[in-house]
Design an enzyme around this catalytic site. Structure first.
Site, PDB file in Angstrom:
ATOM      1  N   ARG A   1      26.186 -34.763 -21.432  1.00  0.00           N
ATOM      2  CA  ARG A   1      25.228 -35.827 -21.736  1.00  0.00           C
ATOM      3  C   ARG A   1      23.790 -35.405 -21.437  1.00  0.00           C
ATOM      4  O   ARG A   1      22.887 -35.587 -22.243  1.00  0.00           O
ATOM      5  CB  ARG A   1      25.579 -37.092 -20.943  1.00  0.00           C
ATOM      6  CG  ARG A   1      26.872 -37.777 -21.355  1.00  0.00           C
ATOM      7  CD  ARG A   1      27.098 -38.998 -20.478  1.00  0.00           C
ATOM      8  NE  ARG A   1      28.266 -39.765 -20.872  1.00  0.00           N
ATOM      9  CZ  ARG A   1      29.490 -39.538 -20.421  1.00  0.00           C
ATOM     10  NH1 ARG A   1      29.697 -38.564 -19.556  1.00  0.00           N
ATOM     11  NH2 ARG A   1      30.518 -40.283 -20.820  1.00  0.00           N
TER      12      ARG A   1
ATOM     13  N   ASP B   1      28.245 -23.843 -23.719  1.00  0.00           N
ATOM     14  CA  ASP B   1      29.134 -24.766 -23.034  1.00  0.00           C
ATOM     15  C   ASP B   1      30.545 -24.425 -23.498  1.00  0.00           C
ATOM     16  O   ASP B   1      30.782 -24.320 -24.706  1.00  0.00           O
ATOM     17  CB  ASP B   1      28.804 -26.223 -23.388  1.00  0.00           C
ATOM     18  CG  ASP B   1      29.555 -27.221 -22.515  1.00  0.00           C
ATOM     19  OD1 ASP B   1      30.805 -27.181 -22.523  1.00  0.00           O
ATOM     20  OD2 ASP B   1      28.907 -28.036 -21.840  1.00  0.00           O
TER      21      ASP B   1
ATOM     22  N   ALA C   1      20.545 -29.603 -11.701  1.00  0.00           N
ATOM     23  CA  ALA C   1      21.974 -29.932 -11.749  1.00  0.00           C
ATOM     24  C   ALA C   1      22.577 -29.928 -10.346  1.00  0.00           C
ATOM     25  O   ALA C   1      22.685 -30.971  -9.700  1.00  0.00           O
ATOM     26  CB  ALA C   1      22.699 -28.962 -12.673  1.00  0.00           C
TER      27      ALA C   1
ATOM     28  N   ASP D   1      15.112 -28.866  -8.241  1.00  0.00           N
ATOM     29  CA  ASP D   1      15.287 -30.204  -7.688  1.00  0.00           C
ATOM     30  C   ASP D   1      16.476 -30.233  -6.736  1.00  0.00           C
ATOM     31  O   ASP D   1      16.644 -31.179  -5.975  1.00  0.00           O
ATOM     32  CB  ASP D   1      15.495 -31.218  -8.822  1.00  0.00           C
ATOM     33  CG  ASP D   1      15.556 -32.654  -8.323  1.00  0.00           C
ATOM     34  OD1 ASP D   1      14.657 -33.047  -7.558  1.00  0.00           O
ATOM     35  OD2 ASP D   1      16.498 -33.376  -8.704  1.00  0.00           O
TER      36      ASP D   1
ATOM     37  N   GLU E   1      20.472 -28.375   1.484  1.00  0.00           N
ATOM     38  CA  GLU E   1      19.535 -29.485   1.356  1.00  0.00           C
ATOM     39  C   GLU E   1      19.430 -30.254   2.674  1.00  0.00           C
ATOM     40  O   GLU E   1      20.457 -30.617   3.252  1.00  0.00           O
ATOM     41  CB  GLU E   1      19.981 -30.424   0.228  1.00  0.00           C
ATOM     42  CG  GLU E   1      19.879 -29.780  -1.144  1.00  0.00           C
ATOM     43  CD  GLU E   1      20.115 -30.765  -2.294  1.00  0.00           C
ATOM     44  OE1 GLU E   1      20.317 -31.968  -2.031  1.00  0.00           O
ATOM     45  OE2 GLU E   1      20.093 -30.327  -3.447  1.00  0.00           O
TER      46      GLU E   1
ATOM     47  N   HIS F   1      15.465 -33.517  -4.786  1.00  0.00           N
ATOM     48  CA  HIS F   1      16.666 -34.086  -5.410  1.00  0.00           C
ATOM     49  C   HIS F   1      16.344 -35.452  -6.023  1.00  0.00           C
ATOM     50  O   HIS F   1      16.962 -36.475  -5.699  1.00  0.00           O
ATOM     51  CB  HIS F   1      17.791 -34.212  -4.392  1.00  0.00           C
ATOM     52  CG  HIS F   1      19.161 -34.136  -5.011  1.00  0.00           C
ATOM     53  ND1 HIS F   1      20.215 -33.485  -4.435  1.00  0.00           N
ATOM     54  CD2 HIS F   1      19.647 -34.641  -6.180  1.00  0.00           C
ATOM     55  CE1 HIS F   1      21.296 -33.587  -5.203  1.00  0.00           C
ATOM     56  NE2 HIS F   1      20.965 -34.283  -6.270  1.00  0.00           N
TER      57      HIS F   1
ATOM     58  N   ALA G   1      17.919 -38.339 -10.298  1.00  0.00           N
ATOM     59  CA  ALA G   1      18.407 -39.691 -10.605  1.00  0.00           C
ATOM     60  C   ALA G   1      17.540 -40.772  -9.980  1.00  0.00           C
ATOM     61  O   ALA G   1      17.902 -41.949 -10.000  1.00  0.00           O
ATOM     62  CB  ALA G   1      19.838 -39.848 -10.113  1.00  0.00           C
TER      63      ALA G   1
END
Length: 531
Positions: free
Chosen positions: A153, A173, A234, A259, A264, A283, A286
């Protein structure tokens, strides 16, 4: 009192919490910021768990979560959930792949554009009181060759934005077909190396697996054109960060934007912090108001539907059981479980193999769930595995050394639809079969005998010599024991000179009745079981 309790241990949208609470059978507790010890203390009380990336669902958590049935991850990545432990404990893990698609694609594209025009460095220079126009000359995105690794997506949405900027898109992919690539107007690469060779821009949109860890390494960085830009929004670990630093220092890699990171948050001495052409965010892929609300609502609906209707959507450790699948495969699941249970009673103990055959229209549906239901029924009865279900049945079968095989044929036999299940131990094989007639499921074959009986209830299975009087003896014995007969099916095998009687009774027959029948001359085998 609610039937199911759900714990929300990471912050999600209030609309998501409200969606869960809208189901009368579900009670919801929101307890965020729990320490690992606190989570272990209370998780045993809950049937469902909602997390984002903060809560770590470890094997220890699953061991303590004795009632847990499902976990909903508000987001895509499930690195914080031990999927093997989830599967072993029969817990469904569902993520929300679509809720943050646009936000992540936009963030990745923003980072790429920022790299191309040196936005972070120019911003820092201006606010430091400098005016260094020549120092921050950038490059245009128009006409560049972009390699996208992962065309799900998010990768697909990134491709649309890149094409709008006049960028030539090459995609890799393993599940991308030539027809799909043509429809998306992207060049299809058969391998990551082909996609990366000669690329000016790279963006990553694949999960982190043993196969994709460091998918961007020193060897692949060398395939890129000099001055190429790499973006990773990702998962941390897809880029070999040390190799990227070396390539930047050598002047081959033109810039990198991250990101996500292998660790982390990254340490203060993170090597890439000292590189010149970089962009870093904590991060945030989203982190938009829309995405936060969308994934919260989506995960809430998934968990609510799991408990209310049995639907399973976006599962990462088993096939989906959405409304469409329930409509096509649902009628066969209970029948399959009963066949598995029945086979555990009449077949040899400690079998080596289980064979499942689908004959007729049933062969045209996705039968994996039906096979799992057969295994769940067999294992729960044969090995007394109380926690076996559709999620962990294959893993438990494997642990017991049972080989599973499945065959399908669209050619109908005596019955329009037929599920035939066999267990094999050495040279010994036992077979049962069932069908669906109209809206009713029936067991139609047991151990070489054609019968017709219900797939649920209390049963007596009697195998005897094929001679007069046996059925009368059986009926008299049941009458004397005050056991009422609900249904009876008789079958004979002339070749073997044997017959069977399958009797559905109202309650579990007493042990004294079973012993009486087993000592009756002419009766070869007596089994009592519940399906």
């Amino acid at each position: 009192m609610a039937t199911y309790r759900v714990l929300v241990s990471d912050p999600i949208s209030e609309k998501g919490v409200d969606a869960l609470r809208s189901a009368p059978d579900i009670s919801v507790d929101v307890k965020t910021g729990l320490s690992p010890e606190e989570l272990l203390t209370i998780i045993g009380e809950y049937h469902g768990l909602v997390v984002r990336s903060q809560t770590k669902v470890t094997p220890e958590v699953f061991a303590a979560a004795t009632q847990l049935k499902a976990i909903g991850r508000a987001g895509v990545g499930v690195d914080n959930i031990d999927r093997d432990a989830a599967t072993d404990h029969g817990v469904v893990v569902m993520n929300t792949p679509s809720g943050n698609t646009i936000s992540t694609a936009e963030h990745a594209f923003t980072l790429m554009a920022s790299l191309a025009r040196n936005i972070p460095q120019a911003h820092a220079s201006v606010i430091a009181g400098k005016w260094e126009r020549k120092a921050f000359q950038g490059v245009e995105l128009f006409g560049k060759r972009l390699a996208i690794l992962g065309m799900g997506r998010i990768g697909t949405e990134f491709a649309k934005r890149a094409q709008a900027f006049g960028i030539h898109v090459v995609a890799y992919d393993p599940f991308l077909t030539a027809a799909r690539a043509q429809a998306l107007k992207v060049e299809l690469a058969e391998t990551p190396d082909i996609a990366l060779t000669g690329a000016d821009l790279v963006t990553l949109h694949v999960p982190l697996t043993p196969e994709t860890k460091h998918i961007i390494n020193a060897k692949r960085l060398a395939l890129l054109n000099p001055g190429a830009l790499v973006v990773n929004c990702a998962r941390g670990g897809l880029v070999d960060e040390a190799a990227a630093k070396e390539s930047l220092d050598a002047g081959h890699l033109g810039g990198i934007a991250l990101d996500v990171y292998e660790t982390e948050p990254p340490a203060a001495d993170f090597p890439l912090f000292s590189a010149k052409k970089t962009a870093f965010t904590p991060h945030l892929g989203a982190s938009t108001a829309e995405a936060q609300e969308n994934v919260g609502i989506e995960v809430a609906h998934q968990l609510r539907d799991f408990f209310v209707t049995g639907e399973i959507r976006n599962a990462v450790n088993m096939p989906n059981l959405d409304s469409r699948t329930l409509q096509s495969a649902g009628p066969y699941l209970d029948l399959a479980r009963s066949l598995g249970k029945l086979l555990s009673k009449i077949g040899p103990e400690q079998s080596d193999k289980i064979r499942v055959s689908y004959i007729g229209p049933v062969s045209e549906i996705d039968t994996e769930l039906v096979t799992r239901s057969v295994l769940a029924g067999y294992l729960s009865a044969a090995y007394h595995e109380a926690q076996v279900n559709l999620v962990n049945a294959p893993a438990i079968a494997k642990a017991h050394g049972i080989q599973i095989s499945e065959t399908s044929s669209s050619l109908a036999t005596t019955f329009t639809d037929l599920i035939e299940v066999s267990v094999v131990k050495g040279g010994e094989t036992s077979t049962v079969a069932g069908t669906i007639i109209g809206k009713s499921s029936r067991i139609v074959h047991i151990a070489g005998h054609y019968v017709e009986t219900n797939p649920t209830g209390h049963f007596l299975f009697v195998e005897n010599d094929d001679r007069p009087g046996i059925v009368g003896v059986i009926g008299s014995a049941l009458g004397s024991a005050q056991v009422n007969i609900a249904n009876m099916s008789l079958s004979r095998n002339a070749e073997r000179k044997t017959a069977v009687t399958v009797i559905e009774v109202d309650e579990q027959p007493p042990a004294s009745l079973l012993e009486l029948l087993r000592t009756t001359p002419g009766i070869l085998r007596v089994l009592s079981f519940e399906l």
